[in-house]
Write a protein that holds these residues in place. Sequence first.
Motif, PDB file in Angstrom:
ATOM      1  N   ALA A  45      39.301  42.329  48.977  1.00  0.00           N
ATOM      2  CA  ALA A  45      40.552  41.600  48.738  1.00  0.00           C
ATOM      3  C   ALA A  45      40.738  41.504  47.229  1.00  0.00           C
ATOM      4  CB  ALA A  45      40.459  40.209  49.358  1.00  0.00           C
ATOM      5  N   LEU A  46      41.770  42.138  46.731  1.00  0.00           N
ATOM      6  CA  LEU A  46      42.047  42.078  45.294  1.00  0.00           C
ATOM      7  C   LEU A  46      43.337  41.299  45.063  1.00  0.00           C
ATOM      8  CD1 LEU A  46      40.976  45.642  44.123  1.00  0.00           C
ATOM      9  CD2 LEU A  46      39.771  43.472  43.793  1.00  0.00           C
ATOM     10  N   MET A  47      43.268  40.376  44.120  1.00  0.00           N
ATOM     11  CA  MET A  47      44.378  39.456  43.886  1.00  0.00           C
ATOM     12  C   MET A  47      45.439  40.078  42.967  1.00  0.00           C
ATOM     13  SD  MET A  47      43.626  37.201  45.814  1.00  0.00           S
ATOM     14  CE  MET A  47      42.239  36.789  46.804  1.00  0.00           C
ATOM     15  N   GLY A  48      46.595  39.409  42.908  1.00  0.00           N
ATOM     16  CA  GLY A  48      47.755  39.935  42.170  1.00  0.00           C
ATOM     17  C   GLY A  48      47.427  40.517  40.798  1.00  0.00           C
ATOM     18  N   PRO A  49      46.741  39.765  39.902  1.00  0.00           N
ATOM     19  CA  PRO A  49      46.499  40.312  38.561  1.00  0.00           C
ATOM     20  C   PRO A  49      45.650  41.590  38.586  1.00  0.00           C
ATOM     21  CG  PRO A  49      46.179  37.928  38.568  1.00  0.00           C
ATOM     22  CD  PRO A  49      46.366  38.334  39.998  1.00  0.00           C
ATOM     23  N   SER A  50      44.677  41.684  39.504  1.00  0.00           N
ATOM     24  CA  SER A  50      43.865  42.912  39.598  1.00  0.00           C
ATOM     25  C   SER A  50      44.737  44.075  40.040  1.00  0.00           C
ATOM     26  CB  SER A  50      42.737  42.745  40.626  1.00  0.00           C
ATOM     27  OG  SER A  50      41.875  41.710  40.259  1.00  0.00           O
ATOM     28  N   VAL A  51      45.608  43.797  41.017  1.00  0.00           N
ATOM     29  CA  VAL A  51      46.483  44.859  41.533  1.00  0.00           C
ATOM     30  C   VAL A  51      47.441  45.309  40.424  1.00  0.00           C
ATOM     31  CG1 VAL A  51      48.197  45.439  43.306  1.00  0.00           C
ATOM     32  CG2 VAL A  51      46.240  43.981  43.888  1.00  0.00           C
ATOM     33  N   ASP A  52      47.977  44.335  39.677  1.00  0.00           N
ATOM     34  CA  ASP A  52      48.882  44.688  38.565  1.00  0.00           C
ATOM     35  C   ASP A  52      48.159  45.587  37.557  1.00  0.00           C
ATOM     36  OD1 ASP A  52      50.775  43.129  39.733  1.00  0.00           O
ATOM     37  OD2 ASP A  52      50.542  41.414  38.380  1.00  0.00           O
ATOM     38  N   TYR A  97      55.108  33.719  45.102  1.00  0.00           N
ATOM     39  CA  TYR A  97      54.590  35.095  45.139  1.00  0.00           C
ATOM     40  C   TYR A  97      54.952  35.753  46.473  1.00  0.00           C
ATOM     41  CZ  TYR A  97      51.568  33.344  41.403  1.00  0.00           C
ATOM     42  OH  TYR A  97      51.094  32.784  40.261  1.00  0.00           O
ATOM     43  N   ALA A  98      55.155  37.079  46.432  1.00  0.00           N
ATOM     44  CA  ALA A  98      55.363  37.821  47.685  1.00  0.00           C
ATOM     45  C   ALA A  98      54.038  37.939  48.435  1.00  0.00           C
ATOM     46  CB  ALA A  98      55.918  39.212  47.382  1.00  0.00           C
ATOM     47  N   THR A  99      52.961  38.142  47.689  1.00  0.00           N
ATOM     48  CA  THR A  99      51.616  38.210  48.297  1.00  0.00           C
ATOM     49  C   THR A  99      50.633  37.538  47.337  1.00  0.00           C
ATOM     50  OG1 THR A  99      50.899  40.223  47.173  1.00  0.00           O
ATOM     51  CG2 THR A  99      52.098  40.538  49.237  1.00  0.00           C
ATOM     52  N   PHE A 100      49.490  37.098  47.872  1.00  0.00           N
ATOM     53  CA  PHE A 100      48.396  36.675  46.978  1.00  0.00           C
ATOM     54  C   PHE A 100      47.707  37.912  46.400  1.00  0.00           C
ATOM     55  CE2 PHE A 100      48.185  32.715  49.662  1.00  0.00           C
ATOM     56  CZ  PHE A 100      48.589  31.859  48.647  1.00  0.00           C
ATOM     57  N   GLY A 101      47.672  38.967  47.192  1.00  0.00           N
ATOM     58  CA  GLY A 101      46.995  40.197  46.790  1.00  0.00           C
ATOM     59  C   GLY A 101      46.985  41.150  47.961  1.00  0.00           C
ATOM     60  N   TRP A 102      46.021  42.087  47.943  1.00  0.00           N
ATOM     61  CA  TRP A 102      45.954  43.118  48.974  1.00  0.00           C
ATOM     62  C   TRP A 102      44.500  43.323  49.387  1.00  0.00           C
ATOM     63  CZ3 TRP A 102      50.339  46.037  50.582  1.00  0.00           C
ATOM     64  CH2 TRP A 102      51.525  45.703  49.901  1.00  0.00           C
ATOM     65  N   ASN A 103      44.325  43.702  50.642  1.00  0.00           N
ATOM     66  CA  ASN A 103      42.987  44.044  51.126  1.00  0.00           C
ATOM     67  C   ASN A 103      42.899  45.570  51.209  1.00  0.00           C
ATOM     68  OD1 ASN A 103      40.415  43.722  52.277  1.00  0.00           O
ATOM     69  ND2 ASN A 103      41.248  43.739  54.355  1.00  0.00           N
ATOM     70  N   ALA A 292      36.802  35.730  47.345  1.00  0.00           N
ATOM     71  CA  ALA A 292      37.175  37.061  46.825  1.00  0.00           C
ATOM     72  C   ALA A 292      37.160  37.102  45.301  1.00  0.00           C
ATOM     73  CB  ALA A 292      38.554  37.462  47.366  1.00  0.00           C
ATOM     74  N   GLN A 293      36.016  36.831  44.692  1.00  0.00           N
ATOM     75  CA  GLN A 293      35.986  36.773  43.235  1.00  0.00           C
ATOM     76  C   GLN A 293      35.270  37.964  42.581  1.00  0.00           C
ATOM     77  OE1 GLN A 293      37.442  34.362  41.142  1.00  0.00           O
ATOM     78  NE2 GLN A 293      38.483  33.858  43.045  1.00  0.00           N
ATOM     79  N   GLY A 294      34.327  38.632  43.297  1.00  0.00           N
ATOM     80  CA  GLY A 294      33.423  39.592  42.651  1.00  0.00           C
ATOM     81  C   GLY A 294      34.101  40.746  41.942  1.00  0.00           C
ATOM     82  N   LEU A 295      34.810  41.586  42.705  1.00  0.00           N
ATOM     83  CA  LEU A 295      35.426  42.753  42.068  1.00  0.00           C
ATOM     84  C   LEU A 295      36.646  42.333  41.248  1.00  0.00           C
ATOM     85  CD1 LEU A 295      35.303  45.773  41.613  1.00  0.00           C
ATOM     86  CD2 LEU A 295      36.736  46.074  43.627  1.00  0.00           C
ATOM     87  N   ASN A 296      37.281  41.224  41.619  1.00  0.00           N
ATOM     88  CA  ASN A 296      38.379  40.728  40.782  1.00  0.00           C
ATOM     89  C   ASN A 296      37.868  40.430  39.379  1.00  0.00           C
ATOM     90  OD1 ASN A 296      41.031  40.350  42.362  1.00  0.00           O
ATOM     91  ND2 ASN A 296      39.480  39.640  43.803  1.00  0.00           N
ATOM     92  N   LEU A 297      36.689  39.785  39.308  1.00  0.00           N
ATOM     93  CA  LEU A 297      36.089  39.518  37.999  1.00  0.00           C
ATOM     94  C   LEU A 297      35.687  40.839  37.339  1.00  0.00           C
ATOM     95  CD1 LEU A 297      35.150  37.286  36.056  1.00  0.00           C
ATOM     96  CD2 LEU A 297      32.972  37.217  37.274  1.00  0.00           C
TER      97      LEU A 297
END
Length: 384
Positions: A45-52, A97-103, A292-297
Amino acid sequence: MGTHNQVAVIGGGLTGKASAVAAARAGFSTLHVAPDVAPDRRTTALMGPSVDYMIETGLIGDPASLGTPLTRIRIIDATERFLRGPEVAFAASEFGYATFGWNFPNIALGESFARAGAAFESLAHKATTLVSAHRREDVWHLALGDGSVATVDLLIGADGKNSGVRKAAGIQVRERKFDQAALVCDLQLGRGLDGESVEFHYANGPFTLVPAGRTRANLVWIDRLETLEQARRDPEIFKAALNEKSSHLFGEIEPVTPSFVFPLSTLSVSVAGRDGAVLVGEAAHAFPPIGAQGLNLGLRDVAGLDACLRAANPGAYGWADTVARRYGADRSPDLMRTGSFVDGLFGTLISPHLPAQVLRGAGLWGLKTFPGLRRRAVEFGLGR
Ligand SMILES: Cc1cc2nc3c(=O)[nH]c(=O)nc-3n(C[C@H](O)[C@H](O)[C@H](O)COP(=O)(O)OP(=O)(O)OC[C@H]3O[C@@H](n4cnc5c(N)ncnc54)[C@H](O)[C@@H]3O)c2cc1C
């Protein structure tokens, strides 16, 4: 006599691939040392800023072509403790937000990152391991598993929890192992999650269903290792546990892929960069997969490294030291903040002690009740 590159990235996980692309995009001749390994069948699960960040840097195209949107998050306290918290739900729309993020499936992300890397002539790939690294007169001398040697100015360790780069750079590490492990697999549900990630809290850790499209979900079940191993050995026990732990909210649940178990620990480093070496991803930090913090960090590490590389002057004496020092200083607050947050959260979740349970229950009540706290928690979870 080996080759010389300005940068070497060690490790072919997602942070390694993303770092190699960042270095090549910033104009550095880059050697990516990444052995062929078994495909990583997890999803993330990657959050908005990671996806951006991934979109802006060309690591991925349209997220909808790779993953499933996460539009709601629900936390259900399913412990049988005396002090139980209320159910708490967040909708992305509530915060604009439209989404928190994506899986995303990790395999799909890895393939997309590799395609992005293939566009750079300055990026060379070697499917082997780093055997040893020594620094002499501001240059790293690398011995590789295929018998070759190479020299580089800046060494990037994306080589996971047992990082050899970390050891070679003499960076101190603190690791705490847990009795708990995480079991992951794909599930077929009787009723779809419709974009909602649902986290059931139990005394030994959370049981989380992450939407993977239609009636599919990805399971992350944290529990004692022996409980998970027992469930894996016996399909009947496993199926019964899935239905019981999800409180029968999603109809009949069936596993549709083999399950994998990951041991859990927290890991932190004294500094993430020094002496011409930097650490990204799990080489620098690891914790249980909650929130869902690991890969986001890890992707924030890559974004931080990206900024340091772009600001670097590779013509200047000692440029690699400057990059490593600046990266280490820049990343320190985020690593400390996120590490202690996840550590604290996991601690209160599994602690049998009353004060921790009071704290957890009060936290959930606060998150249910106070709009300001809800927004702050969401922004923090997104890594903003
Ligand atoms: C069950 C589970 C679920 C998770 N879910 C989420 C989630 O939803 N959201 C989220 O943000 N995070 C999640 N995480 C965390 C996330 O998976 C990790 O942060 C991420 O995979 C770390 O990537 P990495 O590239 O840093 O390390 P790794 O994926 O461990 O990659 C390290 C690589 O280095 C290579 N390597 C090691 N030694 C050498 C060497 N000597 N030479 C060359 N290569 C070497 C290895 O082969 C490996 O490929 C989860 C973790 C787990 C365990």
